[in-house]
Design a protein around this motif. Structure first.
Motif, PDB file in Angstrom:
ATOM      1  N   SER A 108      31.088  24.761 -18.310  1.00 51.55           N
ATOM      2  CA  SER A 108      31.086  24.116 -19.618  1.00 51.55           C
ATOM      3  C   SER A 108      31.010  25.183 -20.711  1.00 51.55           C
ATOM      4  O   SER A 108      30.671  26.341 -20.449  1.00 51.55           O
ATOM      5  CB  SER A 108      29.890  23.168 -19.742  1.00 51.55           C
ATOM      6  N   ARG A 109      31.318  24.776 -21.947  1.00 48.13           N
ATOM      7  CA  ARG A 109      31.247  25.738 -23.049  1.00 48.13           C
ATOM      8  C   ARG A 109      29.840  26.296 -23.208  1.00 48.13           C
ATOM      9  O   ARG A 109      29.649  27.499 -23.405  1.00 48.13           O
ATOM     10  CB  ARG A 109      31.712  25.076 -24.353  1.00 48.13           C
ATOM     11  N   ALA A 110      28.855  25.419 -23.100  1.00 48.24           N
ATOM     12  CA  ALA A 110      27.469  25.872 -23.259  1.00 48.24           C
ATOM     13  C   ALA A 110      27.071  26.831 -22.147  1.00 48.24           C
ATOM     14  O   ALA A 110      26.466  27.880 -22.387  1.00 48.24           O
ATOM     15  CB  ALA A 110      26.534  24.673 -23.301  1.00 48.24           C
ATOM     16  N   ASP A 111      27.425  26.465 -20.907  1.00 51.59           N
ATOM     17  CA  ASP A 111      27.090  27.334 -19.780  1.00 51.59           C
ATOM     18  C   ASP A 111      27.851  28.654 -19.864  1.00 51.59           C
ATOM     19  O   ASP A 111      27.329  29.713 -19.476  1.00 51.59           O
ATOM     20  CB  ASP A 111      27.411  26.634 -18.462  1.00 51.59           C
ATOM     21  N   SER A 112      29.077  28.617 -20.349  1.00 46.01           N
ATOM     22  CA  SER A 112      29.869  29.835 -20.482  1.00 46.01           C
ATOM     23  C   SER A 112      29.223  30.798 -21.461  1.00 46.01           C
ATOM     24  O   SER A 112      29.106  32.008 -21.197  1.00 46.01           O
ATOM     25  CB  SER A 112      31.293  29.495 -20.942  1.00 46.01           C
ATOM     26  N   ARG A 113      28.800  30.283 -22.613  1.00 42.51           N
ATOM     27  CA  ARG A 113      28.152  31.143 -23.605  1.00 42.51           C
ATOM     28  C   ARG A 113      26.818  31.678 -23.080  1.00 42.51           C
ATOM     29  O   ARG A 113      26.472  32.840 -23.309  1.00 42.51           O
ATOM     30  CB  ARG A 113      27.945  30.363 -24.905  1.00 42.51           C
ATOM     31  N   ARG A 114      26.099  30.829 -22.358  1.00 45.07           N
ATOM     32  CA  ARG A 114      24.811  31.252 -21.808  1.00 45.07           C
ATOM     33  C   ARG A 114      24.986  32.359 -20.779  1.00 45.07           C
ATOM     34  O   ARG A 114      24.286  33.375 -20.805  1.00 45.07           O
ATOM     35  CB  ARG A 114      24.098  30.057 -21.180  1.00 45.07           C
ATOM     36  N   ARG A 115      25.950  32.172 -19.895  1.00 40.75           N
ATOM     37  CA  ARG A 115      26.182  33.184 -18.851  1.00 40.75           C
ATOM     38  C   ARG A 115      26.679  34.487 -19.463  1.00 40.75           C
ATOM     39  O   ARG A 115      26.278  35.577 -19.045  1.00 40.75           O
ATOM     40  CB  ARG A 115      27.196  32.655 -17.835  1.00 40.75           C
ATOM     41  N   ALA A 116      27.539  34.396 -20.469  1.00 40.94           N
ATOM     42  CA  ALA A 116      28.028  35.595 -21.143  1.00 40.94           C
ATOM     43  C   ALA A 116      26.872  36.371 -21.763  1.00 40.94           C
ATOM     44  O   ALA A 116      26.796  37.606 -21.660  1.00 40.94           O
ATOM     45  CB  ALA A 116      29.057  35.224 -22.203  1.00 40.94           C
ATOM     46  N   GLY A 117      25.966  35.656 -22.403  1.00 41.62           N
ATOM     47  CA  GLY A 117      24.818  36.317 -23.024  1.00 41.62           C
ATOM     48  C   GLY A 117      23.941  37.014 -22.004  1.00 41.62           C
ATOM     49  O   GLY A 117      23.450  38.133 -22.244  1.00 41.62           O
ATOM     50  N   GLU A 118      23.733  36.366 -20.850  1.00 43.17           N
ATOM     51  CA  GLU A 118      22.917  36.971 -19.794  1.00 43.17           C
ATOM     52  C   GLU A 118      23.527  38.287 -19.315  1.00 43.17           C
ATOM     53  O   GLU A 118      22.832  39.301 -19.166  1.00 43.17           O
ATOM     54  CB  GLU A 118      22.794  36.006 -18.605  1.00 43.17           C
ATOM     55  N   LEU A 119      24.831  38.276 -19.091  1.00 45.20           N
ATOM     56  CA  LEU A 119      25.489  39.463 -18.554  1.00 45.20           C
ATOM     57  C   LEU A 119      25.596  40.574 -19.587  1.00 45.20           C
ATOM     58  O   LEU A 119      25.472  41.760 -19.249  1.00 45.20           O
ATOM     59  CB  LEU A 119      26.868  39.084 -18.018  1.00 45.20           C
ATOM     60  N   LEU A 120      25.825  40.221 -20.827  1.00 49.57           N
ATOM     61  CA  LEU A 120      25.870  41.247 -21.875  1.00 49.57           C
ATOM     62  C   LEU A 120      24.523  41.955 -21.975  1.00 49.57           C
ATOM     63  O   LEU A 120      24.468  43.175 -22.148  1.00 49.57           O
ATOM     64  CB  LEU A 120      26.238  40.604 -23.210  1.00 49.57           C
ATOM     65  N   GLU A 121      23.456  41.206 -21.820  1.00 43.43           N
ATOM     66  CA  GLU A 121      22.128  41.823 -21.857  1.00 43.43           C
ATOM     67  C   GLU A 121      21.894  42.681 -20.618  1.00 43.43           C
ATOM     68  O   GLU A 121      21.387  43.805 -20.712  1.00 43.43           O
ATOM     69  CB  GLU A 121      21.056  40.734 -21.957  1.00 43.43           C
ATOM     70  N   THR A 122      22.276  42.169 -19.465  1.00 40.53           N
ATOM     71  CA  THR A 122      22.081  42.911 -18.214  1.00 40.53           C
ATOM     72  C   THR A 122      22.778  44.261 -18.255  1.00 40.53           C
ATOM     73  O   THR A 122      22.235  45.266 -17.784  1.00 40.53           O
ATOM     74  CB  THR A 122      22.614  42.089 -17.025  1.00 40.53           C
ATOM     75  N   PHE A 123      23.980  44.309 -18.824  1.00 41.26           N
ATOM     76  CA  PHE A 123      24.768  45.535 -18.821  1.00 41.26           C
ATOM     77  C   PHE A 123      24.681  46.323 -20.130  1.00 41.26           C
ATOM     78  O   PHE A 123      25.478  47.217 -20.381  1.00 41.26           O
ATOM     79  CB  PHE A 123      26.226  45.215 -18.488  1.00 41.26           C
ATOM     80  N   GLY A 124      23.676  46.002 -20.933  1.00 37.36           N
ATOM     81  CA  GLY A 124      23.431  46.773 -22.136  1.00 37.36           C
ATOM     82  C   GLY A 124      24.545  46.693 -23.165  1.00 37.36           C
ATOM     83  O   GLY A 124      24.820  47.668 -23.869  1.00 37.36           O
ATOM     84  N   LEU A 125      25.176  45.532 -23.283  1.00 38.52           N
ATOM     85  CA  LEU A 125      26.310  45.376 -24.193  1.00 38.52           C
ATOM     86  C   LEU A 125      26.041  44.350 -25.304  1.00 38.52           C
ATOM     87  O   LEU A 125      26.957  43.968 -26.027  1.00 38.52           O
ATOM     88  CB  LEU A 125      27.556  44.942 -23.402  1.00 38.52           C
ATOM     89  N   THR A 126      24.795  43.930 -25.423  1.00 37.87           N
ATOM     90  CA  THR A 126      24.480  42.902 -26.409  1.00 37.87           C
ATOM     91  C   THR A 126      24.859  43.336 -27.822  1.00 37.87           C
ATOM     92  O   THR A 126      25.432  42.561 -28.599  1.00 37.87           O
ATOM     93  CB  THR A 126      22.984  42.555 -26.350  1.00 37.87           C
ATOM     94  N   ASP A 127      24.559  44.575 -28.167  1.00 40.55           N
ATOM     95  CA  ASP A 127      24.851  45.055 -29.527  1.00 40.55           C
ATOM     96  C   ASP A 127      26.356  45.128 -29.797  1.00 40.55           C
ATOM     97  O   ASP A 127      26.775  45.108 -30.965  1.00 40.55           O
ATOM     98  CB  ASP A 127      24.229  46.439 -29.747  1.00 40.55           C
ATOM     99  N   ALA A 128      27.151  45.223 -28.721  1.00 42.64           N
ATOM    100  CA  ALA A 128      28.605  45.326 -28.879  1.00 42.64           C
ATOM    101  C   ALA A 128      29.307  44.010 -28.570  1.00 42.64           C
ATOM    102  O   ALA A 128      30.536  43.969 -28.502  1.00 42.64           O
ATOM    103  CB  ALA A 128      29.151  46.421 -27.972  1.00 42.64           C
ATOM    104  N   ALA A 129      28.546  42.949 -28.411  1.00 48.02           N
ATOM    105  CA  ALA A 129      29.111  41.671 -27.962  1.00 48.02           C
ATOM    106  C   ALA A 129      30.197  41.152 -28.888  1.00 48.02           C
ATOM    107  O   ALA A 129      31.181  40.558 -28.433  1.00 48.02           O
ATOM    108  CB  ALA A 129      28.005  40.631 -27.821  1.00 48.02           C
TER     109      ALA A 129
END
Length: 332
Positions: A108-129
């Protein structure tokens, strides 16, 4: 411990060329298996078969208990493949790339955004999201590519030369991510031409040469096949090197000069003591001395006899998207 992957007798020919000739391998759950081999050995062909991209001519392989030929759709739902080059859209942001993969996996759109946020944080890419990927460094792209492979939480991750072209810092960051994945239970099959990478990451290694398994075992077991330990002695000054070599040669066979040091092959503690005693009696100062076991590079060359190169047999299609699947089992 159950098998995440089991292959038996995999064989594949391309015209007159035999890419694989009866390859066996086993990957345990939560472990990293390193697949090594010289140029054209068959590594990428093996990866293509195991990821359902190529059918074997003979043999069988199961991933998480499912046959890669008869149950290919189910296998694709459980795996991810990251190829040799980052397969991300440089016109999208990092977050948009991950959301796109998630939507292809029918989240779902909500789950997609949530999963993307989790992975961006895991791989240190939140600031470049929210930056477009064209502004990312090579290391950031590889981390994003790996993150995209993990959107669907695969049980088995195939990494085909994942750190090609990365600088040392980016390579170490990716190593850290792979170790964390394995610690969390993801099984990883890694092909690489960086033998230090295999030494650092792999629990077990399989070396393929000319389409056949030439050796298998832990990195230390393969190193042991390359011979005994080597004694390395560095004199206090370069001027003392010829004299140190002469004195070492008097008590140890095979002593030679190498990069400003005296090296004695097939050495042990007794040889080390004898050489150091001889140098001390001769009035020669030693800056440092150590017993060095064979490196994985030396073990690799002892097994296959040729330098490592880039595997050119039927290269795998790149990136996370090639392994993304819909719930219907179609490659996205």
């Amino acid at each position: 411990m159950t098998d995440a992957l089991l292959a038996e007798g995999l064989s594949k020919r391309f015209g007159e060329v035999t890419a694989l000739a009866g390859v066996d391998m086993q990957l345990r759950k939560g472990q990293v298996l390193g697949l090594l081999g010289p140029n054209g050995a068959g590594k990428t062909t093996a990866v293509r078969i195991l990821t359902t991209l190529t059918r074997p001519d003979a043999g069988r392989a199961v991933v998480c208990g499912y046959d890669v030929v008869r149950e290919a759709a189910r296998v694709r739902q459980l795996i991810a493949l990251t190829g040799q080059y980052a397969a991300v859209d440089e016109n999208l942001t990092g977050a948009e790339n991950l959301v796109l993969v998630a939507r292809l996996l029918e989240m779902s759109r909500a789950d997609s955004r949530r999963r993307a946020g989790e992975l961006l944080e895991t791989f240190g890419l939140t600031d470049a999201a929210r930056r477009t990927v064209r502004t990312y460094s090579g290391g950031m792209r590889r981390r994003l590519d790996l993150a995209a492979s993990l959107v669907g939480r695969p049980q088995v991750l195939f990494l085909d030369e994942p750190t090609t072209g990365l600088d040392p810092k980016s390579r170490i960051e990716l190593w850290r991510a792979v170790r964390q994945l394995a610690a969390e239970g993801t099984s990883v099959l890694l092909t690489t031409q960086y033998l230090e990478e295999a030494d650092q990451l792999a629990d077990d290694l399989v070396v393929i040469d000319k389409g056949e398994v030439a050796a298998r075992g832990t990195a230390n077991a393969l190193k042991d096949r390359a011979g005994d330990r080597t004694l390395v002695v560095r004199p206090a000054t370069p001027e003392e090197l010829p004299a140190a070599l002469a004195e070492a040669s008097a008590v140890a066979a095979g002593a030679a000069e190498e990069d400003g040091t005296v090296v004695i092959p097939s050495a042990d503690g007794a040889v080390m003591s004898a050489v150091l005693r001889r140098l001390a009696d001769s009035g020669l100062d030693v800056e440092e001395a150590w017993l060095r076991r064979p490196s994985l590079d030396e073990a690799f060359l002892a097994i296959v006899g040729t330098p490592a190169g880039t595997d050119k047999d039927a290269p795998a299609t790149g990136g996370a998207a090639s392994a993304a699947t819909t719930s219907k089992g179609k490659a996205a």
